[in-house]
Every structure is written in structure tokens, then in C-alpha cells.
Design a protein around this motif. Structure first.
Motif, PDB file in Angstrom:
ATOM      1  N   ALA A 197     -42.189  25.352  -7.398  1.00  0.00           N
ATOM      2  CA  ALA A 197     -43.229  24.508  -7.988  1.00  0.00           C
ATOM      3  C   ALA A 197     -44.207  24.023  -6.906  1.00  0.00           C
ATOM      4  O   ALA A 197     -45.356  23.703  -7.216  1.00  0.00           O
ATOM      5  CB  ALA A 197     -42.605  23.313  -8.717  1.00  0.00           C
ATOM      6  N   GLU A 198     -43.751  24.013  -5.658  1.00  0.00           N
ATOM      7  CA  GLU A 198     -44.606  23.636  -4.527  1.00  0.00           C
ATOM      8  C   GLU A 198     -45.290  24.849  -3.900  1.00  0.00           C
ATOM      9  O   GLU A 198     -45.928  24.743  -2.862  1.00  0.00           O
ATOM     10  CB  GLU A 198     -43.760  22.919  -3.452  1.00  0.00           C
ATOM     11  N   ARG A 219     -38.879  15.346   2.441  1.00  0.00           N
ATOM     12  CA  ARG A 219     -38.799  14.054   1.738  1.00  0.00           C
ATOM     13  C   ARG A 219     -38.832  14.251   0.229  1.00  0.00           C
ATOM     14  O   ARG A 219     -38.135  13.582  -0.509  1.00  0.00           O
ATOM     15  CB  ARG A 219     -39.920  13.120   2.200  1.00  0.00           C
ATOM     16  N   PHE A 220     -39.643  15.205  -0.239  1.00  0.00           N
ATOM     17  CA  PHE A 220     -39.736  15.520  -1.661  1.00  0.00           C
ATOM     18  C   PHE A 220     -38.407  16.058  -2.189  1.00  0.00           C
ATOM     19  O   PHE A 220     -37.946  15.684  -3.260  1.00  0.00           O
ATOM     20  CB  PHE A 220     -40.866  16.547  -1.869  1.00  0.00           C
ATOM     21  N   VAL A 221     -37.780  16.926  -1.408  1.00  0.00           N
ATOM     22  CA  VAL A 221     -36.544  17.597  -1.840  1.00  0.00           C
ATOM     23  C   VAL A 221     -35.335  16.663  -1.784  1.00  0.00           C
ATOM     24  O   VAL A 221     -34.484  16.704  -2.661  1.00  0.00           O
ATOM     25  CB  VAL A 221     -36.297  18.861  -0.982  1.00  0.00           C
ATOM     26  N   ARG A 229     -44.360  30.733   7.202  1.00  0.00           N
ATOM     27  CA  ARG A 229     -43.757  29.946   8.280  1.00  0.00           C
ATOM     28  C   ARG A 229     -42.924  28.799   7.698  1.00  0.00           C
ATOM     29  O   ARG A 229     -41.812  28.549   8.150  1.00  0.00           O
ATOM     30  CB  ARG A 229     -44.836  29.405   9.214  1.00  0.00           C
ATOM     31  N   ILE A 230     -43.478  28.128   6.693  1.00  0.00           N
ATOM     32  CA  ILE A 230     -42.756  27.027   6.052  1.00  0.00           C
ATOM     33  C   ILE A 230     -41.498  27.563   5.365  1.00  0.00           C
ATOM     34  O   ILE A 230     -40.414  26.980   5.481  1.00  0.00           O
ATOM     35  CB  ILE A 230     -43.666  26.279   5.047  1.00  0.00           C
ATOM     36  N   GLU A 231     -41.631  28.683   4.665  1.00  0.00           N
ATOM     37  CA  GLU A 231     -40.476  29.268   3.981  1.00  0.00           C
ATOM     38  C   GLU A 231     -39.356  29.620   4.961  1.00  0.00           C
ATOM     39  O   GLU A 231     -38.179  29.464   4.642  1.00  0.00           O
ATOM     40  CB  GLU A 231     -40.891  30.519   3.203  1.00  0.00           C
TER      41      GLU A 231
END
Length: 160
Positions: A155-156, A79-81, A9-11
Motif C-alpha cells: 500500500a506504500e 514507524r508506520f509498520v 534500495r528501500i525494499e
């Protein structure tokens, strides 16, 4: 319809969500002709509406608490990206995201069903991005940045 995992779902949501975040920044698309500003604003509003729908669709069938948890995860990922995006020109970011999306669709990691919100968004984006690839070095840089983005997401635990 198969049941999707949280990761899937996130992908599905990430490309639309990153494009949605970028297209919300001021002056991302500034038409060269001042007479086209009103049309550009309407096109961007339509684009953002489709992107918003596309990034929420993967969570639509979930109970509200689960949906909110995954949307919070998506926001943390964003936010990380985007931590260094403020240092880069908007066109460079758009081309990188376009290359990232193209890679995912070319490898069939992401399938854009004809008529879907993401399909409509990419059809709207295509002419907006085309002029950015006029210089070969811009296209090469965008490809390299898209690969770096993919590595960060891998990596996540995404897009393995």
C-alpha cells in the motif's frame, strides 16, 4: 552493477531494518538456561551488527544527502509498520518477520548472497526462530501476519 531506484534500495533495506529494530528491544531473546546469557548476548550483538550493515548497504554508494533522505524514509516506514508492535509478544513479531523474509527470498524479490551481511544474519536467526514454529498455529498466525505486513508495505508502493 545495475543502478538501483530509490524504491529498490528501500525494499532491500526494509527486512534488515525491521529485524534490527526488533532485536534492539529488551528481552527479545532470553535463553532458557542462565548459563547461556553471555553467549546469547554475543550472538545478538553479532546479529545486530550484520543487520545494521545489511540495512545500510543499499545506500552506501549514494552521496550523503541522498543517503540521509532515504534513511529518513526508511525510518518513517518503520514507524508506520511497528505502530502496534508493543501490543504483541516479541516471538510472534520475530516469526512474522521471519515469514516475511522467507516469502521475499522464496519469490526471489530479495536475494541473499552467500556471505553477505544479511545472509550471516539469517543464518544466526534461523536457530533462534526454529523453536517458535513448533506449534502449527503459531506458524499459521505468523504467515497471516507476514501477509498483512506485505499488504501494508505494498500500500506504500513497495514490493509490487
Amino acid at each position: 552493477m545495475p543502478v538501483l531506484t530509490d524504491r529498490q534500495r528501500i525494499e532491500l533495506a526494509v527486512p534488515a531494518y525491521l529485524l534490527y529494530a526488533l532485536t534492539g528491544a529488551p528481552d527479545v531473546f532470553v535463553p532458557a538456561d542462565p548459563d547461556l546469557v553471555a553467549r546469547a548476548e554475543a550472538d545478538i550483538a553479532e546479529l545486530r551488527g550484520n543487520l545494521r550493515t545489511a540495512c545500510l548497504e543499499p545506500f552506501a554508494d549514494l552521496p550523503p544527502s541522498k543517503r540521509q533522505a532515504l534513511i529518513r524514509r526508511l525510518e518513517r516506514l518503520k514507524r508506520f509498520v511497528i505502530v502496534d508492535w508493543h501490543e504483541r509478544p516479541a516471538l510472534s513479531l520475530m516469526l512474522m518477520l521471519w515469514c516475511f523474509l522467507k516469502d521475499l527470498t522464496d519469490r526471489e524479490v530479495l536475494i541473499l548472497w552467500e556471505g553477505s551481511a544479511m545472509d550471516r544474519a539469517t543464518r544466526k536467526l534461523m536457530p533462534m526462530c526454529e523453536h517458535g514454529f513448533e506449534k502449527q498455529e503459531d506458524g499459521v498466525a505468523a504467515q497471516e501476519q507476514a501477509c498483512a505486513l506485505l499488504r501494508r508495505l505494498q500500500a506504500e508502493g513497495l514490493y509490487r
